[in-house]
Scaffold this motif. Structure first.
Motif, PDB file in Angstrom:
ATOM      1  N   VAL A 171       0.861  -1.186   0.000  1.00  0.00           N
ATOM      2  CA  VAL A 171       0.000   0.000   0.000  1.00  0.00           C
ATOM      3  C   VAL A 171       0.896   1.234   0.000  1.00  0.00           C
ATOM      4  CG1 VAL A 171      -1.857  -1.182   1.231  1.00  0.00           C
ATOM      5  CG2 VAL A 171      -0.137   0.079   2.534  1.00  0.00           C
ATOM      6  N   PRO A 172       0.404   2.354  -0.503  1.00  0.00           N
ATOM      7  CA  PRO A 172       1.204   3.578  -0.508  1.00  0.00           C
ATOM      8  C   PRO A 172       1.520   4.030   0.914  1.00  0.00           C
ATOM      9  CG  PRO A 172      -0.728   3.791  -1.927  1.00  0.00           C
ATOM     10  CD  PRO A 172      -0.913   2.544  -1.131  1.00  0.00           C
ATOM     11  N   PRO A 173       2.618   4.758   1.105  1.00  0.00           N
ATOM     12  CA  PRO A 173       2.941   5.276   2.437  1.00  0.00           C
ATOM     13  C   PRO A 173       1.813   6.164   2.965  1.00  0.00           C
ATOM     14  CG  PRO A 173       4.803   5.540   0.937  1.00  0.00           C
ATOM     15  CD  PRO A 173       3.641   5.104   0.102  1.00  0.00           C
ATOM     16  N   SER A 174       1.451   5.947   4.226  1.00  0.00           N
ATOM     17  CA  SER A 174       0.376   6.733   4.837  1.00  0.00           C
ATOM     18  C   SER A 174       0.454   6.557   6.347  1.00  0.00           C
ATOM     19  CB  SER A 174      -0.995   6.268   4.319  1.00  0.00           C
ATOM     20  OG  SER A 174      -1.328   5.004   4.865  1.00  0.00           O
ATOM     21  N   LYS A 175      -0.567   7.106   7.031  1.00  0.00           N
ATOM     22  CA  LYS A 175      -0.661   6.943   8.488  1.00  0.00           C
ATOM     23  C   LYS A 175      -1.134   5.552   8.866  1.00  0.00           C
ATOM     24  CE  LYS A 175      -3.555  10.394   8.698  1.00  0.00           C
ATOM     25  NZ  LYS A 175      -4.472  11.466   9.201  1.00  0.00           N
ATOM     26  N   VAL A 176      -1.519   4.767   7.866  1.00  0.00           N
ATOM     27  CA  VAL A 176      -2.109   3.450   8.121  1.00  0.00           C
ATOM     28  C   VAL A 176      -1.021   2.396   8.310  1.00  0.00           C
ATOM     29  CG1 VAL A 176      -3.500   1.615   7.083  1.00  0.00           C
ATOM     30  CG2 VAL A 176      -4.239   4.001   6.903  1.00  0.00           C
ATOM     31  N   ARG A 177      -1.228   1.552   9.293  1.00  0.00           N
ATOM     32  CA  ARG A 177      -0.306   0.449   9.562  1.00  0.00           C
ATOM     33  C   ARG A 177      -0.904  -0.847   9.023  1.00  0.00           C
ATOM     34  NH1 ARG A 177       1.899  -1.414  15.562  1.00  0.00           N
ATOM     35  NH2 ARG A 177       3.097  -3.210  14.855  1.00  0.00           N
ATOM     36  N   THR A 178      -0.050  -1.746   8.540  1.00  0.00           N
ATOM     37  CA  THR A 178      -0.530  -3.016   7.998  1.00  0.00           C
ATOM     38  C   THR A 178       0.229  -4.187   8.618  1.00  0.00           C
ATOM     39  OG1 THR A 178       1.028  -2.995   6.136  1.00  0.00           O
ATOM     40  CG2 THR A 178      -1.132  -1.959   5.776  1.00  0.00           C
ATOM     41  N   ARG A 179      -0.427  -5.366   8.596  1.00  0.00           N
ATOM     42  CA  ARG A 179       0.221  -6.608   9.021  1.00  0.00           C
ATOM     43  C   ARG A 179      -0.175  -7.719   8.062  1.00  0.00           C
ATOM     44  NH1 ARG A 179      -0.955 -11.137  11.944  1.00  0.00           N
ATOM     45  NH2 ARG A 179      -3.001 -10.381  12.639  1.00  0.00           N
ATOM     46  N   LEU A 180       0.813  -8.410   7.527  1.00  0.00           N
ATOM     47  CA  LEU A 180       0.577  -9.505   6.594  1.00  0.00           C
ATOM     48  C   LEU A 180      -0.163 -10.639   7.289  1.00  0.00           C
ATOM     49  CD1 LEU A 180       1.261 -10.690   3.726  1.00  0.00           C
ATOM     50  CD2 LEU A 180       3.264 -11.739   4.810  1.00  0.00           C
ATOM     51  N   ILE A 181      -1.255 -11.136   6.653  1.00  0.00           N
ATOM     52  CA  ILE A 181      -2.013 -12.246   7.248  1.00  0.00           C
ATOM     53  C   ILE A 181      -2.176 -13.420   6.290  1.00  0.00           C
ATOM     54  CG2 ILE A 181      -3.296 -10.792   8.868  1.00  0.00           C
ATOM     55  CD1 ILE A 181      -5.657 -10.881   6.884  1.00  0.00           C
ATOM     56  N   GLY A 182      -1.743 -13.260   5.041  1.00  0.00           N
ATOM     57  CA  GLY A 182      -1.889 -14.362   4.097  1.00  0.00           C
ATOM     58  C   GLY A 182      -1.116 -14.108   2.824  1.00  0.00           C
ATOM     59  N   ARG A 183      -0.649 -15.174   2.213  1.00  0.00           N
ATOM     60  CA  ARG A 183       0.092 -15.086   0.948  1.00  0.00           C
ATOM     61  C   ARG A 183      -0.353 -16.251   0.071  1.00  0.00           C
ATOM     62  NH1 ARG A 183       6.035 -13.998   1.804  1.00  0.00           N
ATOM     63  NH2 ARG A 183       5.288 -11.839   1.651  1.00  0.00           N
ATOM     64  N   GLU A 184      -0.948 -15.928  -1.077  1.00  0.00           N
ATOM     65  CA  GLU A 184      -1.493 -16.958  -1.960  1.00  0.00           C
ATOM     66  C   GLU A 184      -0.878 -16.858  -3.354  1.00  0.00           C
ATOM     67  OE1 GLU A 184      -5.921 -17.836  -1.440  1.00  0.00           O
ATOM     68  OE2 GLU A 184      -5.789 -15.727  -0.867  1.00  0.00           O
ATOM     69  N   PRO A 185      -0.433 -17.977  -3.924  1.00  0.00           N
ATOM     70  CA  PRO A 185       0.012 -17.945  -5.316  1.00  0.00           C
ATOM     71  C   PRO A 185      -1.164 -17.672  -6.243  1.00  0.00           C
ATOM     72  CG  PRO A 185      -0.082 -20.201  -4.508  1.00  0.00           C
ATOM     73  CD  PRO A 185      -0.322 -19.317  -3.327  1.00  0.00           C
ATOM     74  N   LEU A 186      -0.891 -16.994  -7.327  1.00  0.00           N
ATOM     75  CA  LEU A 186      -1.945 -16.684  -8.290  1.00  0.00           C
ATOM     76  C   LEU A 186      -2.135 -17.835  -9.269  1.00  0.00           C
ATOM     77  CD1 LEU A 186      -1.118 -12.957  -9.158  1.00  0.00           C
ATOM     78  CD2 LEU A 186      -2.881 -13.818  -7.603  1.00  0.00           C
ATOM     79  N   GLY A 187      -3.370 -18.022  -9.695  1.00  0.00           N
ATOM     80  CA  GLY A 187      -3.720 -18.952 -10.752  1.00  0.00           C
ATOM     81  C   GLY A 187      -4.736 -18.272 -11.654  1.00  0.00           C
ATOM     82  N   VAL A 188      -5.453 -19.047 -12.435  1.00  0.00           N
ATOM     83  CA  VAL A 188      -6.445 -18.455 -13.330  1.00  0.00           C
ATOM     84  C   VAL A 188      -7.786 -19.167 -13.199  1.00  0.00           C
ATOM     85  CG1 VAL A 188      -4.884 -17.474 -15.036  1.00  0.00           C
ATOM     86  CG2 VAL A 188      -5.556 -19.869 -15.216  1.00  0.00           C
TER      87      VAL A 188
END
Length: 298
Positions: free
Chosen positions: A151-168
């Protein structure tokens, strides 16, 4: 300035329609318009640009909105403080999510909140894409948003909760639908269904990045905000769509999910919130989220 004036302002600012805002507040439209004029006179600025066809916030209105939200946040905190006893959590937490993309992460969190904090009210808003979620967090319209990274730099904090490979996602009658895996380049001649390019969606950005990495730019035949509606259009034969692997669990009939061959391209899911949000309910829910939605290992 009266509290009801601020309530009226927030309703119009969020609906951008005096009729819908009046219905939401259970008022006639004329008294609502008079209330907004009183607030504008009190502030000495114009808060809305009005025409017969549209309503839009002025720069002054955009600047005032987060402060109006903060007034109600402070009132809610005061209300909670009069009710809360040791070990108990009361109040409301507002959560924005995109829809089908969060089917693995939103339900565990909402179930856990209801079980551990039965006095907490969940206010859920769907079809919130990443950019919209960040903006609503910054303006005080949401406490938590499910977003895609980065996400762009901002006042908002983030925490990673999932990572999924892409498919179609492919129509079930597509020539490649029966393959165990395919190269994305094999779909360079197909039409793609994505979220809108100007919506600030991580899914749209992931689609573009994956296709460019495969050596082509996708030919977009349909844009739509709701991820599950994208799958529905795939099943209708309108086109194909790049999707995270978790979507395989909720595919509609007449559509299939096929993994991609080669080095995987991932979509990262995260929780986002404002660090300066003073809500004790938010802190309790975030702590619970760390239990039920831990950060995945690298």
């Amino acid at each position: 300035m009266e509290i009801r004036w601020l309530e009226a302002f927030i309703a119009v600012a969020e609906e951008l329609h005096f009729g819908r805002a009046a219905t939401r507040l259970r008022l006639a439209q004329s008294p609502l318009s008079q209330t907004i004029r009183k607030l504008e006179k009190d502030l000495g600025v114009k808060l809305f640009d009005r025409s017969t066809r549209s309503v839009a916030l002025t720069p002054a209105g955009q600047a005032f909105l987060p402060h109006a939200h903060r007034v109600f946040e402070d009132l809610e905190l005061g209300r909670q403080s009069t009710r809360a006893t040791e070990g108990e959590v009361y109040g409301t937490v507002s959560i924005g999510f995109s829809g089908a993309l969060n089917h693995r992460t939103l339900p565990p969190l909402t179930r856990a909140v209801r079980q551990r904090y039965p006095e907490v009210t969940l206010s859920l808003t769907g079809r919130v894409v990443t950019r919209d979620g960040i903006e609503q967090l910054e303006q005080g319209g949401l406490d938590i948003a499910f977003v895609g990274l980065p996400v762009p730099p901002s006042k908002v904090r983030t925490r990673l909760i999932g990572r999924e490979p892409l498919g179609v996602a492919l129509p079930s009658d597509h020539p490649l639908a029966g393959e165990p895996e395919i190269a994305l380049a094999d779909l360079s001649g197909d039409g793609f269904i994505t979220t809108p390019a100007d919506a600030g969606s991580s899914l749209q950005e992931s689609t573009l990045q994956a296709c460019v990495k495969a050596g082509f730019r996708p030919r977009v035949v349909q844009e739509i905000t709701d991820p599950y509606m994208i799958l529905t259009l795939v099943s209708a034969g309108v086109g194909v769509a790049v999707m995270p692997s978790g979507i395989a669990e909720i595919m509609p009939s007449a559509a299939v999910f096929v993994p991609l061959r080669g080095e995987p391209v991932h979509m990262d899911h995260a929780l986002a919130w404002r660090e300066d949000n003073p809500s004790h309910v938010l802190r309790a829910v975030l702590a619970l989220a760390e239990e039920v939605l831990p950060t995945p290992a690298p």
